[in-house]
Motif scaffolding. Sequence first.
Motif, PDB file in Angstrom:
ATOM      1  N   ALA A   1       0.813  -1.217   0.000  1.00 32.29           N
ATOM      2  CA  ALA A   1       0.000   0.000   0.000  1.00 32.29           C
ATOM      3  C   ALA A   1       0.848   1.269   0.000  1.00 32.29           C
ATOM      4  O   ALA A   1       0.517   2.251  -0.682  1.00 32.29           O
ATOM      5  N   ASP A   2       1.945   1.278   0.725  1.00 27.24           N
ATOM      6  CA  ASP A   2       2.772   2.480   0.837  1.00 27.24           C
ATOM      7  C   ASP A   2       3.308   2.923  -0.523  1.00 27.24           C
ATOM      8  O   ASP A   2       3.536   4.111  -0.751  1.00 27.24           O
ATOM      9  N   ALA A   3       3.516   1.967  -1.442  1.00 23.00           N
ATOM     10  CA  ALA A   3       4.089   2.298  -2.750  1.00 23.00           C
ATOM     11  C   ALA A   3       3.143   3.129  -3.593  1.00 23.00           C
ATOM     12  O   ALA A   3       3.569   3.752  -4.580  1.00 23.00           O
ATOM     13  N   LYS A   4       1.856   3.166  -3.236  1.00 23.33           N
ATOM     14  CA  LYS A   4       0.861   3.879  -4.033  1.00 23.33           C
ATOM     15  C   LYS A   4       0.548   5.268  -3.471  1.00 23.33           C
ATOM     16  O   LYS A   4      -0.175   6.041  -4.085  1.00 23.33           O
ATOM     17  N   ILE A   5       1.101   5.582  -2.301  1.00 20.93           N
ATOM     18  CA  ILE A   5       0.794   6.856  -1.643  1.00 20.93           C
ATOM     19  C   ILE A   5       1.751   7.940  -2.149  1.00 20.93           C
ATOM     20  O   ILE A   5       2.963   7.747  -2.137  1.00 20.93           O
ATOM     21  N   PRO A   6       1.242   9.081  -2.586  1.00 17.90           N
ATOM     22  CA  PRO A   6       2.121  10.164  -3.085  1.00 17.90           C
ATOM     23  C   PRO A   6       2.791  10.929  -1.948  1.00 17.90           C
ATOM     24  O   PRO A   6       2.591  12.137  -1.782  1.00 17.90           O
ATOM     25  N   ASN A   7       3.561  10.217  -1.147  1.00 18.42           N
ATOM     26  CA  ASN A   7       4.227  10.810   0.013  1.00 18.42           C
ATOM     27  C   ASN A   7       5.676  11.123  -0.362  1.00 18.42           C
ATOM     28  O   ASN A   7       6.481  10.212  -0.575  1.00 18.42           O
ATOM     29  N   TRP A   8       5.996  12.410  -0.424  1.00 18.53           N
ATOM     30  CA  TRP A   8       7.358  12.831  -0.790  1.00 18.53           C
ATOM     31  C   TRP A   8       8.230  13.045   0.435  1.00 18.53           C
ATOM     32  O   TRP A   8       9.379  13.475   0.317  1.00 18.53           O
ATOM     33  N   GLY A   9       7.711  12.744   1.612  1.00 18.96           N
ATOM     34  CA  GLY A   9       8.474  12.995   2.828  1.00 18.96           C
ATOM     35  C   GLY A   9       9.269  11.802   3.319  1.00 18.96           C
ATOM     36  O   GLY A   9      10.179  11.954   4.139  1.00 18.96           O
ATOM     37  N   THR A  10       8.931  10.582   2.851  1.00 18.45           N
ATOM     38  CA  THR A  10       9.660   9.393   3.274  1.00 18.45           C
ATOM     39  C   THR A  10      10.489   8.859   2.109  1.00 18.45           C
ATOM     40  O   THR A  10      10.016   8.798   0.974  1.00 18.45           O
ATOM     41  N   HIS A  11      11.704   8.455   2.413  1.00 21.48           N
ATOM     42  CA  HIS A  11      12.631   7.947   1.403  1.00 21.48           C
ATOM     43  C   HIS A  11      12.936   6.488   1.729  1.00 21.48           C
ATOM     44  O   HIS A  11      13.709   6.202   2.652  1.00 21.48           O
ATOM     45  N   ASN A  12      12.312   5.567   0.971  1.00 20.91           N
ATOM     46  CA  ASN A  12      12.452   4.140   1.275  1.00 20.91           C
ATOM     47  C   ASN A  12      12.683   3.264   0.048  1.00 20.91           C
ATOM     48  O   ASN A  12      12.864   2.055   0.194  1.00 20.91           O
ATOM     49  N   TYR A  13      12.684   3.828  -1.151  1.00 20.38           N
ATOM     50  CA  TYR A  13      12.667   3.019  -2.363  1.00 20.38           C
ATOM     51  C   TYR A  13      13.967   3.182  -3.168  1.00 20.38           C
ATOM     52  O   TYR A  13      14.306   4.298  -3.569  1.00 20.38           O
ATOM     53  N   ASN A  14      14.661   2.066  -3.363  1.00 21.64           N
ATOM     54  CA  ASN A  14      15.797   2.061  -4.285  1.00 21.64           C
ATOM     55  C   ASN A  14      15.234   2.168  -5.697  1.00 21.64           C
ATOM     56  O   ASN A  14      14.530   1.264  -6.171  1.00 21.64           O
ATOM     57  N   THR A  15      15.504   3.282  -6.362  1.00 22.77           N
ATOM     58  CA  THR A  15      14.889   3.577  -7.659  1.00 22.77           C
ATOM     59  C   THR A  15      15.956   3.712  -8.735  1.00 22.77           C
ATOM     60  O   THR A  15      16.930   4.463  -8.570  1.00 22.77           O
ATOM     61  N   PHE A  16      15.753   2.983  -9.837  1.00 21.50           N
ATOM     62  CA  PHE A  16      16.715   2.969 -10.938  1.00 21.50           C
ATOM     63  C   PHE A  16      16.047   3.498 -12.208  1.00 21.50           C
ATOM     64  O   PHE A  16      14.859   3.261 -12.438  1.00 21.50           O
ATOM     65  N   VAL A  17      16.834   4.219 -13.002  1.00 19.01           N
ATOM     66  CA  VAL A  17      16.347   4.729 -14.286  1.00 19.01           C
ATOM     67  C   VAL A  17      17.253   4.226 -15.395  1.00 19.01           C
ATOM     68  O   VAL A  17      18.461   4.049 -15.199  1.00 19.01           O
ATOM     69  N   LYS A  18      16.654   3.991 -16.553  1.00 16.30           N
ATOM     70  CA  LYS A  18      17.431   3.653 -17.749  1.00 16.30           C
ATOM     71  C   LYS A  18      17.259   4.809 -18.731  1.00 16.30           C
ATOM     72  O   LYS A  18      16.141   5.102 -19.167  1.00 16.30           O
ATOM     73  N   LEU A  19      18.361   5.489 -19.039  1.00 14.66           N
ATOM     74  CA  LEU A  19      18.304   6.625 -19.952  1.00 14.66           C
ATOM     75  C   LEU A  19      18.419   6.157 -21.397  1.00 14.66           C
ATOM     76  O   LEU A  19      19.009   5.109 -21.684  1.00 14.66           O
TER      77      LEU A  19
END
Length: 780
Positions: free
Chosen positions: A176-194
């Motif tokens: 559930a937390d992954a769907k909440i637009p909360n910009w105050g908590t930093h918990n997700y290892n996020t990768f981008v492919k350019l």
Amino acid sequence: MAGGLLISLYIYDELSYDKMFPDAEQIYRLNADIKFGGAENKVAVVPAPMADVLVNDFPQVEATTRFRTIGSTLLKKSGTIRNVKLTGTTYADPSFLDFFGIDLLLGDKATVLKDPNMVVLTKSAAEKFFSIDEAVGQTLIFDSGDTFTVSAVIDDLPRNSLLSDYTLFIAMAGYADAKIPNWGTHNYNTFVKLSPLSESADFEEGLPYIVDTYVLTWAQTVFPGMTKEQFDASGNYIRYSTIPLTDIHLHSHRKGEMNANNSIQNIYILSFIALFLIVLASVNFMNLSTAGSLKRAKEVGIRKTLGSNRSTLIGQFLTESGLISFASLLAALGLTLLLMPYFNDLSNKQLSIPFLEPYFWLTIIVATVILGLLSGSYPAFFLSRFAPIKVLSGSGSSAVGGGKLRNGLVVFQFAISVFLIVATLVVYGQLQFIQQKDLGYKKEQVLILNDVYALGAKSNLLKKKITELPQVSNATLSAYFPTPSSRSDNSFFEEGISDQEKALSMQTWDVDHDYVSTFNLDIIAGRDFDYKRSADSSAMLINEATLKVLGISAEEVLGKRFSSNMLETDHEYYTVIGVINDFHFESLRESITPLSLVIGKNPGSLAIKLNAGDFPQAIAQIEATWTQLAPALPFNYYFMDASFNDTYQSDQRLGRLFVIFTVLSILVACLGLFGLAAFNAEKRTKEIGIRKVMGASVGQISFKLSIDFLKLVGLAVLISLPLGWYAMNKWLEDFSYKIEISWWVLALAAFLAVGIALATISYQSIKAALTNPVNSLRSE
């Protein structure tokens, strides 16, 4: 060469991390640098909505994927009783398979992790529950009671990748937390492919747009009326950046890393050691070749007299050195094969010699040719320039020369050796400092019993029964213990204050009433939690580091109330009832940060303080109690001091490698010095005989033969000590708590170098001094 080959294989493995993934050069991870509430954090995680924003707002981004690591999980196959513990559990977006080019052994990639309650298992994890062919479609019951369906099985992930420790991937759609637009908590290892034509620098320049557009807009819901100017003026900041995927293992040391990383500094150090080993061996060859030139001087003279030109002689000598290098290579390969199991155990690797790789053979053959040419070049040019008339007329050593070069090479060799001695002493001293430092708590004889949370309401009963055992002095339930682990900060506000510049950032640990007494923490002011006071359910203990941020004394903070639930209208406040001493709950590389302890309902694990005695018997009794209350759960435990040592495994491995290769380097240098001393004694045979006839004692002659070499070693010491001091001070900068390099460390390094050199030289000197002068003088 064997030592250099072992180190090279280790370095190659370290540099190969994450390069096996397709398009690895286009993949980047998002980082965040955050200053808020008096704390500065560098983290490898970002908010949950970041990935969608990157795809929608940045044209350079081709794809994104996220992970939310949760550690270990207990689960069982449906229809069975016994639970199995899987480490390396994470929530993952379904895109991660295509993103990293991971193929399925079983399953349909189009549907994998699309729906909640779906999981992907690695092959080794799946084999713990089912036959691989039957795994897809099977159900697993988690410790929470939820049922999940196996949607795919993948091969075990490469050891040299940031995903190596992960065995279970859970659908992010069910979190559930992954769907909440909360910009105050930093918990997700996020990768981008350019995209291939995009520049990472251009992409990174646009990241402040996210802070201005999304983060500050969200923050204004928490702090109504706050402007960007006010946020900037407060000194707080949030800065997003990127790091290439292939740089993470050696260049990233942030909170929230997905895996334990190494340091590029360690690679540089080992590279220098490998280079030093080869250079020292080459110096030996050059030294002994030029020193032995007196024996080959007549050979060169005769060859030149019979018509050999200089280029022919150079070719001969270079061929000789090349043949020696290739013979050494064959011996080195055999020695490397023999030592590889021990080296793997030492370095925690699974290295092997890649005999079937053409690039491996090309590399070592080219390296061996270069080594043969470099080590043989000076002797070849030196020997080939002898004038026939001089060497055949009996000019002897005066025609040979080369003494200054040999002296310079001896200085170079021992400068390297002294440098390595200094480095080894400092690394060893820092590791001893870590082991002996007062951490502010007692880690000895503390056994941590894992997975207690799975007992639910029985966790307190387990604690009670274990505390009654004769060899147990105390116990405490908590999800947090004073050894490094994955934790995050919360922002607290004092009652009546809601300005963002007045925020207090600190970790909050759920503990029970016996936490302080179990770990022997000191109460600096106030009191500990008390079972008899029901109001302590909303009480809080803070550490001394919190006082420094607040800027008040321990007595002044008592009674103050703080809350972290600023998004809720009905704030839950905690009253400060005591201040505990600062204790180290992170690596000694990190400073102690603000911390609070509150009475919580999340037991996590049980820490058991044992009395001195028969530990195996105590563990057996604890296991029997566990089995009685939780027969379906595995019994997992560890000792806290072992967990503390695990934190510094990479440093300890580096220390052991340092010692071994430093000893090897010194041995190589001493072999050269031993050979030179033997040559020098042979060259001065008649001088020694005359001195003995004239009345010189053995001690005087030994001193005379040794002093020249000791002068060279002394010069090497003077050169290398400042360099060693500077380099190791740079290495120590990584630690917030560290030793000072005392003068005696440098003095000990110098003493060891001189002592080793003297021991090496003295044998040849005394042997020459004891030679009968009659034997020395009777023949030309």
